[in-house]
Design an enzyme around this catalytic site. Sequence first.
Site, mmCIF file in Angstrom:
data_model
loop_
_atom_site.group_PDB
_atom_site.id
_atom_site.type_symbol
_atom_site.label_atom_id
_atom_site.label_comp_id
_atom_site.label_asym_id
_atom_site.label_seq_id
_atom_site.Cartn_x
_atom_site.Cartn_y
_atom_site.Cartn_z
ATOM 1 N N LYS A 270 0.821 -1.216 0.000
ATOM 2 C CA LYS A 270 0.000 0.000 0.000
ATOM 3 C C LYS A 270 0.856 1.268 0.000
ATOM 4 C CE LYS A 270 -1.498 0.965 4.132
ATOM 5 N NZ LYS A 270 -0.752 2.170 4.550
ATOM 6 N N THR A 271 1.837 1.334 0.897
ATOM 7 C CA THR A 271 2.664 2.542 0.994
ATOM 8 C C THR A 271 3.449 2.761 -0.294
ATOM 9 O OG1 THR A 271 2.852 2.187 3.383
ATOM 10 C CG2 THR A 271 4.410 3.720 2.371
ATOM 11 N N ASP B 36 -4.407 8.116 2.857
ATOM 12 C CA ASP B 36 -3.973 6.815 3.371
ATOM 13 C C ASP B 36 -4.910 6.358 4.491
ATOM 14 O OD1 ASP B 36 -2.470 4.566 3.803
ATOM 15 O OD2 ASP B 36 -0.844 5.583 4.860
ATOM 16 N N GLU B 37 -5.042 5.046 4.673
ATOM 17 C CA GLU B 37 -5.848 4.454 5.759
ATOM 18 C C GLU B 37 -7.260 5.045 5.785
ATOM 19 O OE1 GLU B 37 -4.767 1.948 7.179
ATOM 20 O OE2 GLU B 37 -2.605 2.053 7.483
ATOM 21 N N ARG C 275 -0.486 -10.156 10.743
ATOM 22 C CA ARG C 275 0.779 -9.563 11.192
ATOM 23 C C ARG C 275 1.931 -10.546 10.988
ATOM 24 N NH1 ARG C 275 -0.262 -5.372 9.930
ATOM 25 N NH2 ARG C 275 -2.097 -6.430 9.140
#
Length: 765
Positions: A55-56, A242-243, A619
């Site tokens: 995503k980033t 973002d987010e 995670r």
Amino acid sequence: MTDPFASDPLDYEEAAPSAPVRQAPWLDSLNESQRAAVEALDGPVLVLAGAGTGKTRVLTTRLAQIIHTNRARPYQILSVTFTNRAAREMRERVADLIGPATEGLWLGTFHALGVRILRRHAELVGLKSNFTILDTDDQVRLLKQLMEAEQIDEKRWPARVLSGIIQRWKDRGLTPAKVPKADGGEFANGRAIDLYRQYQERLATLNATDFGDLLLHCLTLFTDNADVLADYQRLFRYILVDEYQDANVAQYLWLRLLAQGHRNLCCVGDDDQSIYGWRGAEVGNILRFEQDFPGATVVRLERNYRSTPHILAAASGLIAHNEGRLGKTLWTDMNEGEKLIVRGVWDGEEEARYVGEEIESLHRKKHRLDQIAVLVRAGFQTREFEDRLMTLGIPYRVIGGPRFYEREEIRDSLAYLRLIHQPDDDLAFERIINKPARGVGKTTLQALHGLARIEGCSLFTAGVRIVETDELGTAAKRKLSAVLEDFRRWGQLAGGVPHTELAATVLDESGYTEMWLTSKKPEAQGKLENLKELLPAMAEFANLEGFLEHVSLVMENTEAAGEDMVNLMTLHSAKGLEFETVFLPGWEEELFPHQRAIDESGAAGLEEERRLAYVGITRARKRVRITHAASRRVYNQWRSAIPSRFIDELPPECVEVTTDSGLYGSARNDGLSESRGGFTFGGVSTKTEGGPGWRRYQAHGKGQKYIESTAYTVTGEDSGFTVGERCFHQKFGMGAVREVDGDKLTIAFDNAGEKRVVAAFVTRP
């Protein structure tokens, strides 16, 4: 920095040619979906980015692509993040791609960007450009002043609670005039809205705002000043967010207003990772994106670069049970890897032992400790793992909060016990002499310090002496005498009862537990859970002295051991992080999903809990260990438990089920096992029929609310007393038993009124 308003912003309308210059080198390193997200530059775009899908990278590359192709200059791009750390990381990554051409970029958090706009137009919302931003303590102090002026009892209606109510209204974009009367609630008998209005007026007088105002005032600025809004709509050719799944209503409205100009809005987020509903996040923002922006392009990032196929399949199978989602399926071309291990254990102690042994085994195989995480649903769960890791000598850190024995409520409780064990402990004396508030004020403490210096004695001894003199006023002497008498009585009790019973009695009779029970602070429930966890921690030691010595050693074990440490944290704190190995303990009904979330929010609460489970699983890069216990000791009492429904929702082909040898019978990999301990995985054991666990399971199976909730309740041995029986309590005198709850009695005392006491202090006349 370039000033985007140095001249008429209309001048910028023709300042950015749209013709691309050359093929950007970074595009070749993107996969097909990532490249589609980067190159879809025109119109509204929603990028559904699953966990670990880059995503980033997409955000930073898209931003670089906009500048590289001359579609906009940096000051014509608005890029919004949720944390300052994310903003710094994005700026650094873009600079690595295109060099220093990011000068003037509007990149930051919602609040940072909001204050940048607000300072330019402060006068239009009744402020000066040098306005002050109040922190939480200042906000509460200001509200206390307003409540005092209105003669509202702050003890009954805490200002901190009112501050939370006001911030929630601001998160919804509601000024005092827009708050529906029905939302006024019961605070101060329905006066919360009027207090909100006074608070905003007082802030304006002080030329100040709080954090909620930074967007709320921007909304007022834009809706009341069409020309200002139009300037910003023309200025921002591209908006990146973002987010997006974590945006609250005010943030959503702010973005929607600004995006109405060029409509080049790109929101990146994951509806399956929306886990902050309790602090205002609205998952509906991302779910209705296509309705808000017709013709929007939706790009799904589904190729995962983090986790193995088994981990991704398990997470996808679990989250598929949620109805409120747009849908995507994560995949990877990695090797299959290990299956998720779901292990049933007898109790929390065995759970901590199993996790500790697994960590030791991994560490012997050169697995770095800082690539191991233990993720819990509730903060109180970390205690057993902390103690176990301490015993094994494995260094650890608690992320997102203090260690168990460093928490305020545990330190306070330990101070009571230290003072009973060693009355000369002045630090313990000062910490709790007026906690909870009992009228022993600064004047009394000053007198005690003076006498202690003169006599060369401890504060406790000084207190014993001073109450026999006329140094203190009558009221102060009476209050101090009562506290000292409590400690005298507890000291006598210490030699005759188990130290766990002593602690329970002290916390009960001192009013400390009651202080948190009646507190309306948002953290009160967590503190109560930690207090309940203290007694099981004490029960592992033979006496009070041994326990206090253990705590001293724990407190000495700081992070001096280096950076290679096991990570302990809550699931909420783990979002955005990743580890080689993840342990997920406590997957039991009422704990996870948490019963409070279901009680307060129903189906929506359950879906958010499931998203939290999804976050926990994703995670991990290589291995996941899920544990559940047949019983847990809570507040030094045992309660039965049944496995979390989330375990049954994991695809069987991705899971390997194990149990303690001889405990649950023959565990099978299809998720079903027989039970010998009143407990099953994926099924119902007839061994439990008639018990509280069985009744909860029956109610759950029928889609009903639990008939009986035994989580965090306390029951003890039979006291031997019956309702109506006359009795005597050494502190409260004669009375009649009104209610019997194990070893706890509710007694209507002749002179002291109704009290709840420990039966050990009650005798028959």
